[in-house]
Design an enzyme around this catalytic site. Structure first.
Site, PDB file in Angstrom:
ATOM      1  N   SER A  37       0.302  -1.338   0.001  1.00  0.00           N
ATOM      2  CA  SER A  37       0.370  -0.252   0.062  1.00  0.00           C
ATOM      3  C   SER A  37       0.696   1.248  -0.134  1.00  0.00           C
ATOM      4  O   SER A  37       1.753   1.456   0.888  1.00  0.00           O
ATOM      5  CB  SER A  37      -0.540  -0.194   1.406  1.00  0.00           C
ATOM      6  N   HIS A  68      -3.350   0.783  -4.611  1.00  0.00           N
ATOM      7  CA  HIS A  68      -2.356  -0.781  -5.279  1.00  0.00           C
ATOM      8  C   HIS A  68      -3.108  -0.320  -6.676  1.00  0.00           C
ATOM      9  O   HIS A  68      -4.486  -0.229  -7.205  1.00  0.00           O
ATOM     10  CB  HIS A  68      -3.127  -2.024  -4.538  1.00  0.00           C
ATOM     11  N   HIS A  90      -5.815  -9.765  -1.987  1.00  0.00           N
ATOM     12  CA  HIS A  90      -5.956  -9.658  -0.450  1.00  0.00           C
ATOM     13  C   HIS A  90      -6.702 -10.388   0.051  1.00  0.00           C
ATOM     14  O   HIS A  90      -7.372 -10.516  -0.427  1.00  0.00           O
ATOM     15  CB  HIS A  90      -5.951  -8.544   0.725  1.00  0.00           C
ATOM     16  N   TYR A  92      -8.475 -10.192   2.796  1.00  0.00           N
ATOM     17  CA  TYR A  92      -9.483  -9.563   2.753  1.00  0.00           C
ATOM     18  C   TYR A  92     -10.738  -8.950   1.449  1.00  0.00           C
ATOM     19  O   TYR A  92     -12.112  -8.398   2.059  1.00  0.00           O
ATOM     20  CB  TYR A  92      -9.674  -8.544   4.238  1.00  0.00           C
ATOM     21  N   GLU A  93      -9.777  -9.106   0.770  1.00  0.00           N
ATOM     22  CA  GLU A  93     -11.173  -8.044  -0.838  1.00  0.00           C
ATOM     23  C   GLU A  93     -11.501  -9.939  -1.524  1.00  0.00           C
ATOM     24  O   GLU A  93     -12.915  -9.566  -2.095  1.00  0.00           O
ATOM     25  CB  GLU A  93      -9.574  -8.105  -2.119  1.00  0.00           C
ATOM     26  N   ALA A 120       2.712  -2.006   4.239  1.00  0.00           N
ATOM     27  CA  ALA A 120       2.634  -1.340   5.655  1.00  0.00           C
ATOM     28  C   ALA A 120       1.765  -2.215   6.681  1.00  0.00           C
ATOM     29  O   ALA A 120       0.779  -2.589   6.330  1.00  0.00           O
ATOM     30  CB  ALA A 120       1.489   0.156   4.621  1.00  0.00           C
ATOM     31  N   MET A 218      -1.901  -6.721   6.655  1.00  0.00           N
ATOM     32  CA  MET A 218      -2.850  -7.813   6.356  1.00  0.00           C
ATOM     33  C   MET A 218      -2.667  -8.025   5.103  1.00  0.00           C
ATOM     34  O   MET A 218      -2.945  -9.094   3.919  1.00  0.00           O
ATOM     35  CB  MET A 218      -4.173  -6.893   6.098  1.00  0.00           C
ATOM     36  N   SER A 219      -0.587  -8.247   4.920  1.00  0.00           N
ATOM     37  CA  SER A 219      -1.116  -9.121   3.691  1.00  0.00           C
ATOM     38  C   SER A 219       0.508  -9.952   4.092  1.00  0.00           C
ATOM     39  O   SER A 219       0.660 -11.037   5.203  1.00  0.00           O
ATOM     40  CB  SER A 219      -0.302  -7.832   2.805  1.00  0.00           C
ATOM     41  N   ASN A 242       1.900   3.576  11.235  1.00  0.00           N
ATOM     42  CA  ASN A 242       0.842   3.710  12.131  1.00  0.00           C
ATOM     43  C   ASN A 242       1.238   3.171  14.054  1.00  0.00           C
ATOM     44  O   ASN A 242       1.927   2.029  13.167  1.00  0.00           O
ATOM     45  CB  ASN A 242      -0.608   4.020  11.696  1.00  0.00           C
ATOM     46  N   HIS A 254      -7.674   4.240   7.089  1.00  0.00           N
ATOM     47  CA  HIS A 254      -6.580   4.247   5.332  1.00  0.00           C
ATOM     48  C   HIS A 254      -5.604   5.332   4.772  1.00  0.00           C
ATOM     49  O   HIS A 254      -4.566   5.232   4.729  1.00  0.00           O
ATOM     50  CB  HIS A 254      -6.936   3.597   4.391  1.00  0.00           C
TER      51      HIS A 254
HETATM   52  N1  HPA Z   1      -3.223  -3.092  11.921  1.00  0.00           N
HETATM   53  C1  HPA Z   1      -2.754  -3.615   9.729  1.00  0.00           C
HETATM   54  N2  HPA Z   1      -2.674  -3.675   8.749  1.00  0.00           N
HETATM   55  C2  HPA Z   1      -2.462  -2.438   8.919  1.00  0.00           C
HETATM   56  C3  HPA Z   1      -1.909  -1.679   9.925  1.00  0.00           C
HETATM   57  C4  HPA Z   1      -2.710  -1.637  11.582  1.00  0.00           C
HETATM   58  O1  HPA Z   1      -2.541  -1.013  12.092  1.00  0.00           O
HETATM   59  N3  HPA Z   1      -1.060  -0.355   9.032  1.00  0.00           N
HETATM   60  C5  HPA Z   1      -0.838  -0.547   8.315  1.00  0.00           C
HETATM   61  N4  HPA Z   1      -1.432  -2.353   7.449  1.00  0.00           N
END
Ligand code: HPA
Length: 281
Positions: A37, A68, A90, A92-93, A120, A218-219, A242, A254
């Site tokens: 990302s 993406h 992903h 989650y998609e 990320a 998440m990847s 973050n 996001h």
């Molecule tokens: N959690 C999960 N996936 C992420 C995060 C997070 O805090 N930041 C960027 N991708």
């Protein structure tokens, strides 16, 4: 991907995908690079490139995740032939774990021997502030999925692949060397992969810390398992965008993730360019 997964082997899917790519490019990549990302910028440094959108390849959906681009580039980076995935698929998609890993396996089929995964992620280790780059030393697959469930495709890999040293120590050393040469701080840690798409609860982030995670995303973990199964060398870098949920008390968005990725992305791009330039050197 057809629903009768039990009868569709990775090999037959890769035959189709390889033929479709070969109709567009003859490039044999040395390396496959997956850009997470907001990290697609390094793709600007890939030259003499053929770009193929995911949905131009048989059975692949257009990438839906914001940030993406959803295409594969075949070209040269620092004089090295590369396949570069600008975006990824992903869980989650709603994609099947096997579909999620097809891009990485395809890069291997096209000739890549080394896979570099980037993502990320949220910082679980409180020392890792937003903007921190972290070489992935190991992972926790907490998705509840595996791309290898189902009959094993013996032509591609073993039934019970070993994951000790999956994240290559020697490639990691090379990442650290590249970072030092670029004057960029590169930490090291454990990446926990969850399915998403909701960000974690504060309690989950505390749990992840107890489990030994330094970053969460998440990847990456499906792709890592598939790459090692297929015998590809693996390394990766997380960009901490973050603080993990609950650490600061602020809500996660996001947009914040993409903004932080865009800000620190150029540093990661420098490290990766140096790493690629030094590969085999
Ligand atoms: N959690 C999960 N996936 C992420 C995060 C997070 O805090 N930041 C960027 N991708």
């Amino acid at each position: 991907m057809p629903s009768s997964l039990q009868t569709v082997t990775f090999s037959s899917r890769l035959d189709l995908l390889e033929a479709a790519v070969r109709a567009r490019s003859r490039l044999v990549p040395r390396l496959g690079l997956v850009l997470g990302s907001g990290l697609g910028d390094i793709a600007d440094a890939v030259y003499d490139a053929t770009a193929i959108h995911f949905d131009e390849l048989p059975g692949w959906p257009a990438a839906s995740a914001p940030g993406h681009a959803g295409r594969i580039l075949l070209g040269q980076l620092e004089g090295v032939p590369v396949a570069c995935l600008q975006g990824r698929l992903h869980l989650y998609e709603g994609h099947h774990p096997r579909t999620v890993v097809e891009p990485v396996l395809l890069m291997g089929r096209l000739g890549a021997r080394t896979i570099v995964l980037t993502n990320a992620s949220g910082g679980v280790n409180e020392r890792f502030a937003p903007g921190t780059l972290m070489a992935i030393a190991d992972h926790l697959n907490l998705t509840g999925h595996s791309p290898l469930i189902g009959p094993n495709d013996d032509a591609s890999g073993q039934r019970f692949p070993d994951l000790v040293g999956a994240w290559s120590p020697s490639l990691r050393d090379q990442l650290h060397r590249a970072a030092i040469e670029e004057g960029v701080r590169l930490e090291e840690g454990i990446y926990a992969g969850l399915v998403g798409p909701a960000y974690e609860t504060p309690a989950e982030v505390r749990m992840l810390r107890i489990l030994g995670a330094d970053a969460v995303g998440m990847s990456t973990v499906m792709e890592a398992i598939a790459a090692r199964w297929a015998g590809l060398e693996l390394c990766g870098v997380s960009l901490i965008t973050n603080a993990g949920a609950g650490i600061t008390g602020d809500a996660l968005t996001h947009e914040e993730v993409l903004a932080a990725a865009n800000e620190a992305g150029p540093e990661l791009a420098r490290v990766l360019r140096r790493f690629v330039a030094r590969l085999d050197g």
